[in-house]
Design a protein around this motif. Structure first.
Motif, mmCIF file in Angstrom:
data_model
loop_
_atom_site.group_PDB
_atom_site.id
_atom_site.type_symbol
_atom_site.label_atom_id
_atom_site.label_comp_id
_atom_site.label_asym_id
_atom_site.label_seq_id
_atom_site.Cartn_x
_atom_site.Cartn_y
_atom_site.Cartn_z
ATOM 1 N N ARG A 49 0.843 -1.192 0.000
ATOM 2 C CA ARG A 49 0.000 0.000 0.000
ATOM 3 C C ARG A 49 0.886 1.253 0.000
ATOM 4 O O ARG A 49 1.873 1.332 0.727
ATOM 5 C CB ARG A 49 -0.876 -0.014 1.261
ATOM 6 N N GLU A 50 0.525 2.222 -0.852
ATOM 7 C CA GLU A 50 1.277 3.473 -0.911
ATOM 8 C C GLU A 50 0.319 4.636 -1.146
ATOM 9 O O GLU A 50 -0.823 4.439 -1.569
ATOM 10 C CB GLU A 50 2.325 3.428 -2.034
ATOM 11 N N VAL A 51 0.793 5.858 -0.900
ATOM 12 C CA VAL A 51 -0.020 7.042 -1.189
ATOM 13 C C VAL A 51 -0.135 7.198 -2.707
ATOM 14 O O VAL A 51 0.749 6.764 -3.454
ATOM 15 C CB VAL A 51 0.584 8.315 -0.568
ATOM 16 N N PRO A 52 -1.201 7.802 -3.209
ATOM 17 C CA PRO A 52 -1.392 7.931 -4.658
ATOM 18 C C PRO A 52 -0.211 8.588 -5.367
ATOM 19 O O PRO A 52 0.196 8.147 -6.457
ATOM 20 C CB PRO A 52 -2.662 8.777 -4.766
ATOM 21 N N GLU A 53 0.358 9.660 -4.765
ATOM 22 C CA GLU A 53 1.454 10.377 -5.419
ATOM 23 C C GLU A 53 2.648 9.476 -5.693
ATOM 24 O O GLU A 53 3.377 9.677 -6.678
ATOM 25 C CB GLU A 53 1.893 11.575 -4.565
ATOM 26 N N ALA A 54 2.873 8.489 -4.842
ATOM 27 C CA ALA A 54 4.018 7.595 -5.031
ATOM 28 C C ALA A 54 3.915 6.803 -6.326
ATOM 29 O O ALA A 54 4.933 6.335 -6.855
ATOM 30 C CB ALA A 54 4.137 6.641 -3.839
ATOM 31 N N GLN A 55 2.704 6.658 -6.848
ATOM 32 C CA GLN A 55 2.503 5.929 -8.098
ATOM 33 C C GLN A 55 1.986 6.835 -9.211
ATOM 34 O O GLN A 55 1.313 6.390 -10.144
ATOM 35 C CB GLN A 55 1.542 4.760 -7.864
ATOM 36 N N GLY A 56 2.282 8.135 -9.096
ATOM 37 C CA GLY A 56 1.984 9.070 -10.171
ATOM 38 C C GLY A 56 0.547 9.528 -10.269
ATOM 39 O O GLY A 56 0.132 10.067 -11.305
ATOM 40 N N VAL A 57 -0.237 9.328 -9.219
ATOM 41 C CA VAL A 57 -1.649 9.727 -9.236
ATOM 42 C C VAL A 57 -1.865 10.829 -8.198
ATOM 43 O O VAL A 57 -1.573 10.619 -7.014
ATOM 44 C CB VAL A 57 -2.582 8.532 -8.928
ATOM 45 N N PRO A 58 -2.360 11.990 -8.578
ATOM 46 C CA PRO A 58 -2.618 13.046 -7.589
ATOM 47 C C PRO A 58 -3.726 12.633 -6.615
ATOM 48 O O PRO A 58 -4.758 12.096 -7.026
ATOM 49 C CB PRO A 58 -3.074 14.236 -8.446
ATOM 50 N N SER A 59 -3.529 12.878 -5.339
ATOM 51 C CA SER A 59 -4.564 12.576 -4.346
ATOM 52 C C SER A 59 -5.849 13.352 -4.632
ATOM 53 O O SER A 59 -6.956 12.879 -4.350
ATOM 54 C CB SER A 59 -4.056 12.906 -2.938
ATOM 55 N N ARG A 60 -5.703 14.557 -5.217
ATOM 56 C CA ARG A 60 -6.903 15.345 -5.525
ATOM 57 C C ARG A 60 -7.758 14.635 -6.573
ATOM 58 O O ARG A 60 -8.988 14.736 -6.555
ATOM 59 C CB ARG A 60 -6.511 16.734 -6.020
ATOM 60 N N THR A 61 -7.120 13.898 -7.490
ATOM 61 C CA THR A 61 -7.878 13.141 -8.494
ATOM 62 C C THR A 61 -8.687 12.032 -7.831
ATOM 63 O O THR A 61 -9.864 11.821 -8.156
ATOM 64 C CB THR A 61 -6.928 12.535 -9.544
ATOM 65 N N ILE A 62 -8.064 11.329 -6.882
ATOM 66 C CA ILE A 62 -8.781 10.270 -6.162
ATOM 67 C C ILE A 62 -9.911 10.874 -5.339
ATOM 68 O O ILE A 62 -11.024 10.326 -5.291
ATOM 69 C CB ILE A 62 -7.816 9.478 -5.247
ATOM 70 N N PRO A 363 -3.881 12.901 -18.183
ATOM 71 C CA PRO A 363 -2.779 11.925 -18.123
ATOM 72 C C PRO A 363 -2.259 11.741 -16.697
ATOM 73 O O PRO A 363 -2.286 12.672 -15.885
ATOM 74 C CB PRO A 363 -1.713 12.551 -19.025
ATOM 75 N N LEU A 364 -1.795 10.534 -16.407
ATOM 76 C CA LEU A 364 -1.184 10.235 -15.115
ATOM 77 C C LEU A 364 0.320 10.125 -15.304
ATOM 78 O O LEU A 364 0.807 9.692 -16.357
ATOM 79 C CB LEU A 364 -1.743 8.929 -14.547
ATOM 80 N N ALA A 365 1.047 10.497 -14.281
ATOM 81 C CA ALA A 365 2.511 10.472 -14.359
ATOM 82 C C ALA A 365 3.032 9.041 -14.246
ATOM 83 O O ALA A 365 2.456 8.209 -13.548
ATOM 84 C CB ALA A 365 3.099 11.336 -13.252
ATOM 85 N N GLU A 366 4.123 8.764 -14.954
ATOM 86 C CA GLU A 366 4.746 7.453 -14.856
ATOM 87 C C GLU A 366 5.758 7.397 -13.715
ATOM 88 O O GLU A 366 6.136 6.318 -13.261
ATOM 89 C CB GLU A 366 5.430 7.097 -16.179
ATOM 90 N N MET A 367 6.179 8.572 -13.241
ATOM 91 C CA MET A 367 7.121 8.654 -12.135
ATOM 92 C C MET A 367 6.409 9.200 -10.898
ATOM 93 O O MET A 367 5.354 9.838 -11.011
ATOM 94 C CB MET A 367 8.292 9.574 -12.511
ATOM 95 N N PRO A 368 6.953 8.967 -9.718
ATOM 96 C CA PRO A 368 6.329 9.505 -8.498
ATOM 97 C C PRO A 368 6.191 11.019 -8.552
ATOM 98 O O PRO A 368 7.064 11.718 -9.078
ATOM 99 C CB PRO A 368 7.286 9.066 -7.381
ATOM 100 N N LEU A 369 5.107 11.517 -7.992
ATOM 101 C CA LEU A 369 4.862 12.949 -7.901
ATOM 102 C C LEU A 369 5.397 13.484 -6.572
ATOM 103 O O LEU A 369 5.551 12.711 -5.609
ATOM 104 C CB LEU A 369 3.365 13.232 -8.001
#
Length: 625
Positions: A49-62, A363-369
């Motif tokens: 389990r990780e925070v969304p940003e760690a996998q390139g997804v903004p928490s605001r999007t979730i 688009p979602l990032a491929e690298m951590p945010l």
């Protein structure tokens, strides 16, 4: 055709008995309670389990995704879990539901059957081109059409067998395998699409026959255990075979793992090594050879017990009333949802998924945010205020088991300061409801929603009487059902309280809340919501007190609505020709059962305070004496 005449007569009989209010005469076999409680289990068994940003997804999007699901009036989401790049970035539930609670799967069960078939073929138990009549040579009906002889395993997988014997007949028959193999086809197998859950059941029966074990036992060492999925419940037919097309219970995290397995082409990381759980070619075949079909005004496709999803290379495991696993290869993402939606196979949650994560989404990032503490904090606040209840509570109540908080379990330190302490109280309106038992009329009503009764064949006794008691933040409703008393503690003007009740001999995990108000005539009204937390169903009960609280009028309803389920039922009864539906409706009209149908779908029950009746009876006896 002759082979299908008797099942059609039985089905017409089923609906007439149903509308006459004699459910005990509907099925030729009794309900058998499941012996064990399915207690909530929040353990994720090896999932990272990780925070969304760690996998390139903004928490605001979730957060925005959750709010879109929450605010959509057409759906009632129970839980959501999302993976990106093989890591779980959110897992949350809408109160009073718990993501750790195994949830009833309907047609999503079929996708697991498809996985089981791939494993069975890998072990050379049979092949996709084997003919059904050769796999069950012991069943030889007196008449069988030439086209039935051409049905193969592939036709069962792709819903192109055309066999008329469908889900409705599972209620009227005891031996489903014999019924299926004694039926006929609507068309030449392989030439058209005809959705029929009994295709999946026959696949389940075939695996049981060829492996010599139950479907669950077959899958435990091959699929469930490697993925860290606890042994699930799977409802069985009267002959003890898993239903296949429905009846499996999974947690949202289990659903997520199955989707991730397919995203990884059947491979899974176990410890430090990678294992091929399902053959890669089977996953490719299952999700590429689409059979086109029309669903409403949408054109889509069906693979090996899997549906297409409108995004690049995407597909879904799909269940009626809102269970979904959506696999998005272009995003390297899997989304799992459980719901109590009334929109059957395609609801607005799929459109919301497409909006946020489909081909046209941001688009979602491929690298951590970069870490975004404020965005995570906002996400946690949204998660803490997700409700599936029709009456959103304004304050939290203490519970033995707190609601699942998803990411807040990891990032509790980010939460804002606690809200002012709530002081439990009893609303003044509670004093207008007298103590004592209200004797209820005999009606085709039940604590269990009608949809749930129908799909499980469990028709428990209707309430004969009810009494009410109030404590701070709590309404205690005690129902006399048959010879048993069932007590439900409901959160009063606050969050639902979770508990277990027993109906028809089986334990059900529920979440209950109550609300006191008045109607336009200034009568006291008690609204009771009973959520069956392992199912899509909710029972709604509205008690209206009048004549100084000595009389009560009970209105009952449920979610999803019975109207929706009835439309689905007639879609199954139709058998592709419409003739049986017409016959059944004609029988209903002749028996003057239209009004009865309304009474059964939305029961109305009157009740009288028993103490009043006893007083009247005593005075009458004194006069006569």
């Amino acid at each position: 055709m002759i082979p299908d005449l008797m099942p059609q007569v039985k089905t017409a009989n089923l609906l007439i008995h149903f509308l006459q209010g004699t459910p005990e005469q509907i099925s030729p076999y009794p309900f058998v309670p499941y012996p064990n409680r399915q207690n909530p289990d929040a353990e994720i068994y090896g999932m990272e389990r990780e925070v969304p940003e760690a996998q390139g997804v903004p928490s605001r999007t979730i957060a925005d995704f959750y709010k879109a699901l929450r605010d959509c009036p057409d759906i009632r989401v129970h839980s959501v879990a999302i993976m990106r790049h093989g890591k779980m970035i959110t897992e949350s539930s809408f109160q009073p539901y718990s993501s750790g609670c195994p949830h009833m799967m309907f047609s999503l069960s079929k996708s697991v059957v498809g996985m089981a078939v791939g494993l069975a073929i890998k072990e050379n138990l049979f092949s996709v081109d084997d003919k059904l009549v050769d796999l069950f040579p012991e069943i030889r009906p007196p008449f069988r059409s030439a086209r039935f002889n051409n049905i193969t395993v592939r036709h069962l997988l792709t819903m192109t067998s055309g066999v008329k014997y469908n889900e409705v007949f599972s209620i009227t028959d005891k031996d489903w395998v014999k019924g299926f193999l004694s039926s006929d086809c609507l068309f030449e197998p392989g030439t058209a699409f005809y959705y029929n859950s009994m295709n999946s059941y026959i696949l389940s029966a075939l695996i049981c026959k060829k492996s010599g074990m139950s479907l669950v036992d077959f899958l435990m060492p091959r699929l469930f255990s490697p993925l860290g999925i606890p042994k699930p419940r799977w409802e069985t037919c009267p002959m003890g075979i898993e239903k296949g097309g429905w009846g499996l219970y999974l947690r949202s995290v289990d659903m997520l793992k199955l989707g991730q397995l397919y995203l990884q082409h059947g491979a899974w990381k176990k410890g430090n090594k990678k294992i091929q759980v399902i053959p890669e070619q089977w996953v490719i075949d299952s999700t590429s050879n689409w059979i086109p079909f029309q669903e409403g005004n949408r054109s889509t496709g069906y693979g090996y017990q899997i549906r297409r999803f409108p995004a690049k290379d995407a597909y879904q495991f799909n269940g009626v009333f809102g269970q979904y696993v959506v696999v998005l290869p272009a995003r390297d993402m899997v989304i799992a949802i459980t719901s109590g939606s009334g929109q059957l196979f395609h609801d607005s949650s799929l459109e919301i998924i497409e909006k946020f994560f489909g081909d046209q989404a941001e688009p979602l990032a491929e690298m951590p945010l970069p870490n975004d503490v404020m965005a995570v904090k906002k996400l946690l606040d949204v998660i803490d205020h997700l409700y599936a209840e029709p009456n959103h509570p304004k304050q939290a109540s203490s519970q033995e088991e707190p609601p699942q908080k998803g990411l807040s379990r990891l990032f509790h330190a980010l939460k804002s300061s606690p809200e002012p302490k709530h002081v439990p109280s009893i609303p003044p309106l509670a004093k207008t409801i007298p103590e004592g038992d209200f004797l209820l009329e005999d009606r085709f009503a039940s604590l269990m929603p009608l949809i749930l009764r129908s799909v499980t064949n469990n028709f428990p006794s209707s309430p004969k009487a009810v009494r009410f008691a109030f404590e701070p933040d709590l309404c205690r409703c005690t129902f006399l059902c048959g010879e048993s008393e069932i007590t439900i503690d409901a959160g009063l003007q606050t969050s639902a309280i979770r508990s277990w009740i027993q109906l028809g001999g089986e334990d059900y995990f529920i979440g209950s809340s109550a609300e006191l108000t008045t109607d336009e005539e200034d009568r006291t009204v008690l609204k009771l919501y009973i959520h069956f937390l392992q199912t899509p169903c909710t029972r709604l009960m509205k008690f209206i007190f009048y004549k100084g609280g000595h009389k009560v009028f009970l209105r009952m309803d449920e979610l999803p609505s019975v109207k929706t389920a009835t439309e689905m039922l007639f879609g199954l009864v139709d058998s592709g020709s419409g003739s049986l539906k017409e016959i059944t409706m004609e029988a209903i009209s002749k028996n003057r059962l239209r009004q009865r149908a309304k009474e059964i779908m939305r029961p109305r029950v009157k009740g009288t305070l028993i103490s009043d009746e006893l007083k009247k009876s005593s005075k009458k006896n004194e006069v006569e004496g």
